[in-house]
Design a protein around this motif. Structure first.
Motif, PDB file in Angstrom:
ATOM      1  N   VAL A   6       0.957  -1.169  -0.142  1.00  0.00           N
ATOM      2  CA  VAL A   6       0.023   0.047  -0.045  1.00  0.00           C
ATOM      3  C   VAL A   6       0.666   1.132   0.027  1.00  0.00           C
ATOM      4  O   VAL A   6       1.882   1.366   0.806  1.00  0.00           O
ATOM      5  CB  VAL A   6      -0.947   0.113   1.185  1.00  0.00           C
ATOM      6  CG1 VAL A   6      -1.804   1.078   1.103  1.00  0.00           C
ATOM      7  CG2 VAL A   6      -1.798  -1.122   1.281  1.00  0.00           C
ATOM      8  N   LEU A   7       0.836   2.080  -1.031  1.00  0.00           N
ATOM      9  CA  LEU A   7       1.584   3.191  -0.995  1.00  0.00           C
ATOM     10  C   LEU A   7       0.813   4.404  -1.214  1.00  0.00           C
ATOM     11  O   LEU A   7      -0.400   4.449  -1.835  1.00  0.00           O
ATOM     12  CB  LEU A   7       2.519   2.989  -2.360  1.00  0.00           C
ATOM     13  CG  LEU A   7       3.275   1.824  -2.780  1.00  0.00           C
ATOM     14  CD1 LEU A   7       3.822   1.803  -3.868  1.00  0.00           C
ATOM     15  CD2 LEU A   7       4.452   2.074  -1.574  1.00  0.00           C
ATOM     16  N   THR A   8       1.285   5.922  -0.900  1.00  0.00           N
ATOM     17  CA  THR A   8       0.759   6.994  -1.306  1.00  0.00           C
ATOM     18  C   THR A   8       1.704   7.843  -1.760  1.00  0.00           C
ATOM     19  O   THR A   8       2.794   7.947  -1.051  1.00  0.00           O
ATOM     20  CB  THR A   8      -0.076   7.450   0.099  1.00  0.00           C
ATOM     21  OG1 THR A   8      -0.995   6.737   0.706  1.00  0.00           O
ATOM     22  CG2 THR A   8      -0.838   8.777  -0.123  1.00  0.00           C
ATOM     23  N   GLY A   9       1.466   8.699  -2.711  1.00  0.00           N
ATOM     24  CA  GLY A   9       2.620   9.309  -3.469  1.00  0.00           C
ATOM     25  C   GLY A   9       2.016  10.068  -4.459  1.00  0.00           C
ATOM     26  O   GLY A   9       0.687  10.078  -4.606  1.00  0.00           O
ATOM     27  N   ARG A  10       2.703  11.028  -5.079  1.00  0.00           N
ATOM     28  CA  ARG A  10       2.351  11.895  -6.053  1.00  0.00           C
ATOM     29  C   ARG A  10       2.739  11.349  -7.443  1.00  0.00           C
ATOM     30  O   ARG A  10       3.913  10.841  -7.527  1.00  0.00           O
ATOM     31  CB  ARG A  10       2.910  13.315  -5.938  1.00  0.00           C
ATOM     32  CG  ARG A  10       1.995  13.844  -4.711  1.00  0.00           C
ATOM     33  CD  ARG A  10       2.517  15.255  -4.617  1.00  0.00           C
ATOM     34  NE  ARG A  10       1.493  15.933  -3.611  1.00  0.00           N
ATOM     35  CZ  ARG A  10       0.417  16.258  -3.550  1.00  0.00           C
ATOM     36  NH1 ARG A  10      -0.228  16.072  -4.383  1.00  0.00           N
ATOM     37  NH2 ARG A  10      -0.141  16.902  -2.287  1.00  0.00           N
ATOM     38  N   LEU A  11       2.142  11.620  -8.519  1.00  0.00           N
ATOM     39  CA  LEU A  11       2.688  11.196  -9.908  1.00  0.00           C
ATOM     40  C   LEU A  11       3.671  12.040 -10.482  1.00  0.00           C
ATOM     41  O   LEU A  11       3.410  13.275 -10.328  1.00  0.00           O
ATOM     42  CB  LEU A  11       1.331  10.965 -10.818  1.00  0.00           C
ATOM     43  CG  LEU A  11       0.532   9.971 -11.067  1.00  0.00           C
ATOM     44  CD1 LEU A  11      -0.257   9.625  -9.694  1.00  0.00           C
ATOM     45  CD2 LEU A  11      -0.509  10.061 -12.333  1.00  0.00           C
ATOM     46  N   THR A  12       4.889  11.657 -11.187  1.00  0.00           N
ATOM     47  CA  THR A  12       5.510  12.306 -11.599  1.00  0.00           C
ATOM     48  C   THR A  12       5.571  12.736 -12.851  1.00  0.00           C
ATOM     49  O   THR A  12       6.157  13.873 -13.495  1.00  0.00           O
ATOM     50  CB  THR A  12       7.197  11.498 -11.563  1.00  0.00           C
ATOM     51  OG1 THR A  12       6.979  10.416 -12.543  1.00  0.00           O
ATOM     52  CG2 THR A  12       7.348  11.081 -10.210  1.00  0.00           C
ATOM     53  N   ARG A  13       4.674  12.303 -13.699  1.00  0.00           N
ATOM     54  CA  ARG A  13       3.978  12.655 -14.785  1.00  0.00           C
ATOM     55  C   ARG A  13       2.850  12.044 -15.188  1.00  0.00           C
ATOM     56  O   ARG A  13       2.161  11.222 -14.447  1.00  0.00           O
ATOM     57  CB  ARG A  13       5.302  12.339 -16.170  1.00  0.00           C
ATOM     58  CG  ARG A  13       5.490  10.686 -16.052  1.00  0.00           C
ATOM     59  CD  ARG A  13       6.415  10.438 -17.150  1.00  0.00           C
ATOM     60  NE  ARG A  13       7.005   9.293 -17.067  1.00  0.00           N
ATOM     61  CZ  ARG A  13       6.423   8.055 -17.061  1.00  0.00           C
ATOM     62  NH1 ARG A  13       5.295   7.714 -17.577  1.00  0.00           N
ATOM     63  NH2 ARG A  13       7.000   6.650 -16.835  1.00  0.00           N
ATOM     64  N   ASP A  14       2.193  12.665 -16.463  1.00  0.00           N
ATOM     65  CA  ASP A  14       0.740  12.082 -16.806  1.00  0.00           C
ATOM     66  C   ASP A  14       1.031  10.387 -16.963  1.00  0.00           C
ATOM     67  O   ASP A  14       2.118  10.048 -17.475  1.00  0.00           O
ATOM     68  CB  ASP A  14       0.236  12.742 -17.858  1.00  0.00           C
ATOM     69  CG  ASP A  14      -0.019  14.126 -17.741  1.00  0.00           C
ATOM     70  OD1 ASP A  14      -0.170  14.751 -16.406  1.00  0.00           O
ATOM     71  OD2 ASP A  14      -0.486  14.800 -18.636  1.00  0.00           O
ATOM     72  N   PRO A  15      -0.107   9.794 -16.778  1.00  0.00           N
ATOM     73  CA  PRO A  15       0.098   8.474 -16.929  1.00  0.00           C
ATOM     74  C   PRO A  15       0.265   7.924 -18.526  1.00  0.00           C
ATOM     75  O   PRO A  15      -0.569   8.950 -19.094  1.00  0.00           O
ATOM     76  CB  PRO A  15      -1.405   7.926 -16.422  1.00  0.00           C
ATOM     77  CG  PRO A  15      -1.734   8.737 -15.595  1.00  0.00           C
ATOM     78  CD  PRO A  15      -1.234  10.104 -15.970  1.00  0.00           C
ATOM     79  N   GLU A  16       0.759   7.137 -18.917  1.00  0.00           N
ATOM     80  CA  GLU A  16       0.757   6.612 -20.349  1.00  0.00           C
ATOM     81  C   GLU A  16       0.131   5.374 -20.633  1.00  0.00           C
ATOM     82  O   GLU A  16       0.207   4.329 -19.993  1.00  0.00           O
ATOM     83  CB  GLU A  16       2.380   6.204 -20.478  1.00  0.00           C
ATOM     84  CG  GLU A  16       2.372   5.936 -22.067  1.00  0.00           C
ATOM     85  CD  GLU A  16       4.068   5.403 -22.262  1.00  0.00           C
ATOM     86  OE1 GLU A  16       4.291   4.205 -22.796  1.00  0.00           O
ATOM     87  OE2 GLU A  16       5.114   6.243 -21.810  1.00  0.00           O
ATOM     88  N   LEU A  17      -1.029   5.672 -21.265  1.00  0.00           N
ATOM     89  CA  LEU A  17      -1.892   4.505 -21.744  1.00  0.00           C
ATOM     90  C   LEU A  17      -1.473   3.959 -23.015  1.00  0.00           C
ATOM     91  O   LEU A  17      -1.271   4.661 -24.067  1.00  0.00           O
ATOM     92  CB  LEU A  17      -3.382   5.326 -21.782  1.00  0.00           C
ATOM     93  CG  LEU A  17      -4.657   4.168 -22.082  1.00  0.00           C
ATOM     94  CD1 LEU A  17      -4.810   3.194 -21.077  1.00  0.00           C
ATOM     95  CD2 LEU A  17      -5.571   4.836 -22.364  1.00  0.00           C
ATOM     96  N   ARG A  18      -1.491   2.797 -23.110  1.00  0.00           N
ATOM     97  CA  ARG A  18      -1.560   1.814 -24.515  1.00  0.00           C
ATOM     98  C   ARG A  18      -2.383   0.889 -24.338  1.00  0.00           C
ATOM     99  O   ARG A  18      -2.850   0.280 -23.361  1.00  0.00           O
ATOM    100  CB  ARG A  18      -0.044   1.633 -24.630  1.00  0.00           C
ATOM    101  CG  ARG A  18       0.723   0.627 -23.544  1.00  0.00           C
ATOM    102  CD  ARG A  18       1.927   0.430 -23.868  1.00  0.00           C
ATOM    103  NE  ARG A  18       2.563  -0.749 -22.951  1.00  0.00           N
ATOM    104  CZ  ARG A  18       2.611  -0.812 -21.695  1.00  0.00           C
ATOM    105  NH1 ARG A  18       2.718   0.206 -21.119  1.00  0.00           N
ATOM    106  NH2 ARG A  18       3.156  -1.741 -21.061  1.00  0.00           N
ATOM    107  N   ILE A  19      -2.360   0.285 -25.454  1.00  0.00           N
ATOM    108  CA  ILE A  19      -3.436  -0.994 -25.976  1.00  0.00           C
ATOM    109  C   ILE A  19      -2.495  -2.264 -26.240  1.00  0.00           C
ATOM    110  O   ILE A  19      -1.638  -1.810 -27.195  1.00  0.00           O
ATOM    111  CB  ILE A  19      -4.669  -0.701 -26.913  1.00  0.00           C
ATOM    112  CG1 ILE A  19      -5.275   0.737 -26.430  1.00  0.00           C
ATOM    113  CG2 ILE A  19      -5.492  -1.808 -27.057  1.00  0.00           C
ATOM    114  CD1 ILE A  19      -6.014   0.363 -25.150  1.00  0.00           C
ATOM    115  N   THR A  20      -2.606  -3.146 -25.607  1.00  0.00           N
ATOM    116  CA  THR A  20      -1.794  -4.323 -26.034  1.00  0.00           C
ATOM    117  C   THR A  20      -2.269  -4.996 -27.442  1.00  0.00           C
ATOM    118  O   THR A  20      -3.142  -4.627 -27.793  1.00  0.00           O
ATOM    119  CB  THR A  20      -2.015  -5.462 -24.984  1.00  0.00           C
ATOM    120  OG1 THR A  20      -3.275  -5.857 -24.796  1.00  0.00           O
ATOM    121  CG2 THR A  20      -1.202  -4.915 -23.695  1.00  0.00           C
ATOM    122  N   THR A  21      -1.595  -5.999 -27.919  1.00  0.00           N
ATOM    123  CA  THR A  21      -2.155  -6.632 -29.149  1.00  0.00           C
ATOM    124  C   THR A  21      -3.434  -7.233 -28.983  1.00  0.00           C
ATOM    125  O   THR A  21      -4.142  -7.490 -29.965  1.00  0.00           O
ATOM    126  CB  THR A  21      -0.909  -7.759 -29.893  1.00  0.00           C
ATOM    127  OG1 THR A  21      -0.629  -8.417 -28.876  1.00  0.00           O
ATOM    128  CG2 THR A  21       0.261  -6.805 -30.099  1.00  0.00           C
TER     129      THR A  21
END
Length: 92
Positions: A6-21
């Motif tokens: 269990v972690l609490t923190g801040r995002l260092t950059r926007d999430p990167e979304l991708r779609i697998t094959t």
């Protein structure tokens, strides 16, 4: 055996979304988690942890979270090793 974190923190950059094959959504981001303890010179200690989220949660993360957002993560740790192109081994 138990593998839970269990972690609490801040995002260092926007999430990167991708779609697998196989058309599964995957979102990746880095979480900056501050330690309660200070370093030897009194400086803040921060650990940067790579996070991967799958399926519907990946879509939600990509849609609503941005750099700097305070996030709680409940999950498990997975580690793997691989060989880089130069022949050296790496662990993630």
């Amino acid at each position: 055996m138990l593998n839970r974190i269990v972690l609490t923190g801040r995002l260092t950059r926007d999430p990167e979304l991708r779609i697998t094959t196989s058309e599964t959504a995957v979102a990746s981001f880095t979480l900056a988690v501050d330690d309660n303890l200070k370093g030897p010179n009194g400086e803040k200690i921060t650990t940067f942890i790579g996070i991967t989220v799958w399926d519907k949660q990946a879509d939600t993360v990509a849609k609503f979270l941005r750099k700097g957002a305070l996030v709680g993560v409940d999950g498990r740790i997975r580690q793997r090793t691989y060989e880089r192109r130069d022949g050296s081994k790496a662990s993630v």
